[in-house]
Design a protein around this motif. Structure first.
Motif, PDB file in Angstrom:
ATOM      1  N   LYS A   1       0.827  -1.206   0.000  1.00 21.58           N
ATOM      2  CA  LYS A   1       0.000   0.000   0.000  1.00 21.58           C
ATOM      3  C   LYS A   1       0.862   1.258   0.000  1.00 21.58           C
ATOM      4  CE  LYS A   1      -3.992  -2.201   2.158  1.00 21.58           C
ATOM      5  NZ  LYS A   1      -4.925  -2.231   3.306  1.00 21.58           N
ATOM      6  N   LEU A   2       2.034   1.186   0.632  1.00 22.80           N
ATOM      7  CA  LEU A   2       2.947   2.324   0.599  1.00 22.80           C
ATOM      8  C   LEU A   2       3.505   2.525  -0.806  1.00 22.80           C
ATOM      9  CD1 LEU A   2       4.907   1.827   3.947  1.00 22.80           C
ATOM     10  CD2 LEU A   2       3.253   3.624   3.414  1.00 22.80           C
ATOM     11  N   VAL A   3       3.742   1.434  -1.515  1.00 17.81           N
ATOM     12  CA  VAL A   3       4.205   1.532  -2.907  1.00 17.81           C
ATOM     13  C   VAL A   3       3.161   2.256  -3.753  1.00 17.81           C
ATOM     14  CG1 VAL A   3       4.756   0.210  -4.983  1.00 17.81           C
ATOM     15  CG2 VAL A   3       5.703  -0.493  -2.779  1.00 17.81           C
ATOM     16  N   TYR A   4       1.887   1.917  -3.545  1.00 21.27           N
ATOM     17  CA  TYR A   4       0.813   2.582  -4.285  1.00 21.27           C
ATOM     18  C   TYR A   4       0.765   4.075  -3.943  1.00 21.27           C
ATOM     19  CZ  TYR A   4      -3.882   3.742  -5.927  1.00 21.27           C
ATOM     20  OH  TYR A   4      -4.954   4.326  -6.550  1.00 21.27           O
ATOM     21  N   LEU A   5       1.106   4.414  -2.709  1.00 22.97           N
ATOM     22  CA  LEU A   5       1.051   5.808  -2.285  1.00 22.97           C
ATOM     23  C   LEU A   5       2.117   6.660  -2.959  1.00 22.97           C
ATOM     24  CD1 LEU A   5      -0.361   7.813  -0.382  1.00 22.97           C
ATOM     25  CD2 LEU A   5       1.268   7.156   1.402  1.00 22.97           C
ATOM     26  N   THR A   6       3.193   6.037  -3.432  1.00 17.89           N
ATOM     27  CA  THR A   6       4.250   6.813  -4.096  1.00 17.89           C
ATOM     28  C   THR A   6       3.777   7.439  -5.403  1.00 17.89           C
ATOM     29  OG1 THR A   6       5.084   4.822  -5.240  1.00 17.89           O
ATOM     30  CG2 THR A   6       6.080   5.385  -3.112  1.00 17.89           C
ATOM     31  N   ILE A   7       2.570   7.085  -5.854  1.00 18.92           N
ATOM     32  CA  ILE A   7       2.017   7.702  -7.071  1.00 18.92           C
ATOM     33  C   ILE A   7       1.903   9.212  -6.908  1.00 18.92           C
ATOM     34  CG2 ILE A   7      -0.035   7.845  -8.546  1.00 18.92           C
ATOM     35  CD1 ILE A   7      -0.513   4.912  -8.010  1.00 18.92           C
ATOM     36  N   THR A   8       1.570   9.655  -5.699  1.00 22.98           N
ATOM     37  CA  THR A   8       1.440  11.089  -5.445  1.00 22.98           C
ATOM     38  C   THR A   8       2.386  11.585  -4.363  1.00 22.98           C
ATOM     39  OG1 THR A   8      -0.340  10.692  -3.827  1.00 22.98           O
ATOM     40  CG2 THR A   8      -0.997  11.104  -6.110  1.00 22.98           C
ATOM     41  N   ARG A   9       3.211  10.696  -3.819  1.00 16.78           N
ATOM     42  CA  ARG A   9       4.150  11.108  -2.769  1.00 16.78           C
ATOM     43  C   ARG A   9       5.578  10.697  -3.134  1.00 16.78           C
ATOM     44  NH1 ARG A   9       2.063  12.789   2.193  1.00 16.78           N
ATOM     45  NH2 ARG A   9       4.269  13.257   2.532  1.00 16.78           N
ATOM     46  N   PRO A  10       6.205  11.415  -4.044  1.00 17.53           N
ATOM     47  CA  PRO A  10       7.578  11.062  -4.430  1.00 17.53           C
ATOM     48  C   PRO A  10       8.577  11.199  -3.297  1.00 17.53           C
ATOM     49  CG  PRO A  10       6.933  13.181  -5.363  1.00 17.53           C
ATOM     50  CD  PRO A  10       5.694  12.582  -4.792  1.00 17.53           C
ATOM     51  N   ASP A  11       8.231  11.943  -2.239  1.00 19.36           N
ATOM     52  CA  ASP A  11       9.174  12.139  -1.136  1.00 19.36           C
ATOM     53  C   ASP A  11       9.418  10.864  -0.332  1.00 19.36           C
ATOM     54  OD1 ASP A  11       6.454  12.439  -0.485  1.00 19.36           O
ATOM     55  OD2 ASP A  11       6.927  13.432   1.404  1.00 19.36           O
ATOM     56  N   ILE A  12       8.533   9.868  -0.426  1.00 21.17           N
ATOM     57  CA  ILE A  12       8.722   8.638   0.335  1.00 21.17           C
ATOM     58  C   ILE A  12       9.276   7.510  -0.527  1.00 21.17           C
ATOM     59  CG2 ILE A  12       6.808   9.288   1.849  1.00 21.17           C
ATOM     60  CD1 ILE A  12       5.140   7.088   0.505  1.00 21.17           C
TER      61      ILE A  12
ATOM     62  N   GLY B   1       2.041  13.537   9.660  1.00 23.78           N
ATOM     63  CA  GLY B   1       2.361  14.953   9.782  1.00 23.78           C
ATOM     64  C   GLY B   1       2.379  15.697   8.464  1.00 23.78           C
ATOM     65  N   SER B   2       2.137  14.985   7.372  1.00 17.91           N
ATOM     66  CA  SER B   2       2.154  15.628   6.047  1.00 17.91           C
ATOM     67  C   SER B   2       1.053  15.053   5.159  1.00 17.91           C
ATOM     68  CB  SER B   2       3.525  15.428   5.384  1.00 17.91           C
ATOM     69  OG  SER B   2       3.836  14.040   5.284  1.00 17.91           O
ATOM     70  N   ILE B   3      -0.125  14.884   5.750  1.00 14.27           N
ATOM     71  CA  ILE B   3      -1.232  14.245   5.037  1.00 14.27           C
ATOM     72  C   ILE B   3      -1.630  15.029   3.796  1.00 14.27           C
ATOM     73  CG2 ILE B   3      -3.681  13.640   5.198  1.00 14.27           C
ATOM     74  CD1 ILE B   3      -3.248  12.856   8.060  1.00 14.27           C
ATOM     75  N   GLY B   4      -1.604  16.338   3.871  1.00 11.61           N
ATOM     76  CA  GLY B   4      -2.061  17.158   2.755  1.00 11.61           C
ATOM     77  C   GLY B   4      -1.058  17.317   1.629  1.00 11.61           C
ATOM     78  N   HIS B   5       0.130  16.737   1.780  1.00  8.73           N
ATOM     79  CA  HIS B   5       1.145  16.898   0.743  1.00  8.73           C
ATOM     80  C   HIS B   5       0.788  16.067  -0.494  1.00  8.73           C
ATOM     81  CE1 HIS B   5       4.572  18.291   3.620  1.00  8.73           C
ATOM     82  NE2 HIS B   5       3.453  18.987   3.754  1.00  8.73           N
ATOM     83  N   GLY B   6       1.240  16.532  -1.628  1.00  5.40           N
ATOM     84  CA  GLY B   6       0.983  15.817  -2.874  1.00  5.40           C
ATOM     85  C   GLY B   6       1.738  16.475  -4.010  1.00  5.40           C
ATOM     86  N   ILE B   7       1.189  16.396  -5.192  1.00  8.65           N
ATOM     87  CA  ILE B   7       1.812  16.971  -6.385  1.00  8.65           C
ATOM     88  C   ILE B   7       0.949  18.115  -6.891  1.00  8.65           C
ATOM     89  CG2 ILE B   7       2.586  16.526  -8.736  1.00  8.65           C
ATOM     90  CD1 ILE B   7       3.026  13.650  -7.975  1.00  8.65           C
TER      91      ILE B   7
ATOM     92  N   THR C   1       7.803  12.467 -13.517  1.00 12.59           N
ATOM     93  CA  THR C   1       8.201  11.087 -13.230  1.00 12.59           C
ATOM     94  C   THR C   1       9.290  11.079 -12.172  1.00 12.59           C
ATOM     95  OG1 THR C   1       9.935  10.976 -14.937  1.00 12.59           O
ATOM     96  CG2 THR C   1       7.699  10.356 -15.602  1.00 12.59           C
ATOM     97  N   TRP C   2       9.375   9.962 -11.447  1.00 10.78           N
ATOM     98  CA  TRP C   2      10.411   9.804 -10.427  1.00 10.78           C
ATOM     99  C   TRP C   2      10.590   8.316 -10.158  1.00 10.78           C
ATOM    100  CZ3 TRP C   2       5.694  12.068  -9.941  1.00 10.78           C
ATOM    101  CH2 TRP C   2       4.728  11.365  -9.208  1.00 10.78           C
ATOM    102  N   LYS C   3      11.758   7.959  -9.663  1.00 13.52           N
ATOM    103  CA  LYS C   3      12.039   6.551  -9.388  1.00 13.52           C
ATOM    104  C   LYS C   3      13.197   6.426  -8.413  1.00 13.52           C
ATOM    105  CE  LYS C   3      11.754   3.324 -12.532  1.00 13.52           C
ATOM    106  NZ  LYS C   3      11.973   2.456 -13.717  1.00 13.52           N
ATOM    107  N   SER C   4      13.140   5.384  -7.604  1.00 24.64           N
ATOM    108  CA  SER C   4      14.249   4.995  -6.741  1.00 24.64           C
ATOM    109  C   SER C   4      14.407   3.491  -6.897  1.00 24.64           C
ATOM    110  CB  SER C   4      13.969   5.370  -5.280  1.00 24.64           C
ATOM    111  OG  SER C   4      15.036   4.987  -4.450  1.00 24.64           O
ATOM    112  N   LYS C   5      15.571   3.048  -7.373  1.00 30.37           N
ATOM    113  CA  LYS C   5      15.753   1.635  -7.699  1.00 30.37           C
ATOM    114  C   LYS C   5      17.196   1.214  -7.442  1.00 30.37           C
ATOM    115  CE  LYS C   5      15.163  -1.659 -11.513  1.00 30.37           C
ATOM    116  NZ  LYS C   5      14.794  -1.813 -12.942  1.00 30.37           N
ATOM    117  N   LYS C   6      17.354  -0.004  -6.938  1.00 27.70           N
ATOM    118  CA  LYS C   6      18.688  -0.532  -6.709  1.00 27.70           C
ATOM    119  C   LYS C   6      19.306  -0.957  -8.029  1.00 27.70           C
ATOM    120  CE  LYS C   6      19.159  -4.354  -4.326  1.00 27.70           C
ATOM    121  NZ  LYS C   6      19.212  -5.290  -3.181  1.00 27.70           N
ATOM    122  N   GLN C   7      20.566  -0.612  -8.230  1.00 27.55           N
ATOM    123  CA  GLN C   7      21.245  -0.976  -9.464  1.00 27.55           C
ATOM    124  C   GLN C   7      21.434  -2.491  -9.543  1.00 27.55           C
ATOM    125  OE1 GLN C   7      24.874   1.328  -9.527  1.00 27.55           O
ATOM    126  NE2 GLN C   7      23.836   3.179 -10.214  1.00 27.55           N
ATOM    127  N   PRO C   8      21.324  -3.074 -10.739  1.00 31.36           N
ATOM    128  CA  PRO C   8      21.406  -4.537 -10.871  1.00 31.36           C
ATOM    129  C   PRO C   8      22.814  -5.097 -10.698  1.00 31.36           C
ATOM    130  CG  PRO C   8      21.169  -3.525 -13.023  1.00 31.36           C
ATOM    131  CD  PRO C   8      20.997  -2.426 -12.019  1.00 31.36           C
TER     132      PRO C   8
END
Length: 231
Positions: free
Chosen positions: A60-71, A102-108, A149-156
């Motif tokens: 569910k946190l992964v789904y939340l990254t759609i509008t919360r790039p900070d996490i 503490g940052s419920i209203g944050h978004g894009i 767009t944004w992404k955080s990924k471990k290098q292969p």
């Protein structure tokens, strides 16, 4: 989505409240940061008996990254232990929820800046994962000063140097920028302005000033050409 005369704003306030309620954290203390600066990726801690609970929470946190790039970066960390989580990993996941409270209203927020320029920002931590010594790349791209767009990924693969991890991060971001430019053109919006990529890379600056170091980057350049060829 909320709209105003300035532009639309994307957020998932109700989704965050539902997450806090499900985790019984509606009355929890707020966390000012997503992660303790002393925390290191490890397998320490008691193994969780209810693995499915952890998997649902992180999903569910992964789904939340759609509008919360900070996490995105921290969610990427906790998602690496979906099959064998420990109490320490659950603690980090719940810290994310305490930060979100503490940052419920944050978004894009999208706004018309009368600009169509494309630019990207990228970063990488060399051998940041203490378990396999792989680096994590993160990037975000903007069109007209609006985050798209944004992404955080471990290098292969394992980078042999700090410069190599940064070069790989820039190559991946290059691919994203090229894709955005191609998408704009397919939609009928021509783009002839040079795109910008920003990265605080001291190693690249040293290589640029000292041609002797170029000999050490042949394998990096070959990998970058291969990545661009896939676009």
């Amino acid at each position: 989505m909320a709209t105003s005369h300035k532009g639309p704003s994307l957020n998932q306030c109700k989704y965050v409240m539902d997450l806090l309620k499900e985790a019984d954290l509606l009355d929890c203390k707020l966390a000012s940061t997503l992660l303790d600066c002393k925390w290191k990726v490890s397998m320490e801690g008691e193994p969780l008996h209810n693995v499915s609970y952890y998997q649902r929470l992180v999903g569910k946190l992964v789904y939340l990254t759609i509008t919360r790039p900070d996490i995105t970066f921290v969610v990427n960390l906790v998602s690496q232990f979906m099959h064998a989580p420990t109490t320490d990993h659950l603690h980090v996941a719940k810290r994310i929820l305490r930060y979100l409270k503490g940052s419920i209203g944050h978004g894009i927020f999208m706004q018309n800046h009368n600009s169509t320029k494309i630019l990207g920002f990228t970063n990488a931590d060399w051998a940041g994962n203490t378990l396999d010594r792989k680096s994590t790349i993160s990037y975000c791209t903007f069109v007209g000063d609006n985050l798209v767009t944004w992404k955080s990924k471990k290098q292969p693969v394992i980078a042999h140097s700090n410069a190599e991890s940064k070069y790989r991060a820039m190559a991946s971001t290059d691919c994203e920028l090229i894709w955005i430019k191609s998408l704009r053109q397919n939609l009928g919006f021509s783009y002839y302005t040079p795109m910008s990529l920003t990265r605080d890379n001291q190693a690249a600056m040293y290589i640029a000033y000292n041609l002797v170091f170029h000999e050490q980057t042949k394998h990096i350049e070959a990998d970058c050409h291969y990545i661009r060829a896939q676009v």
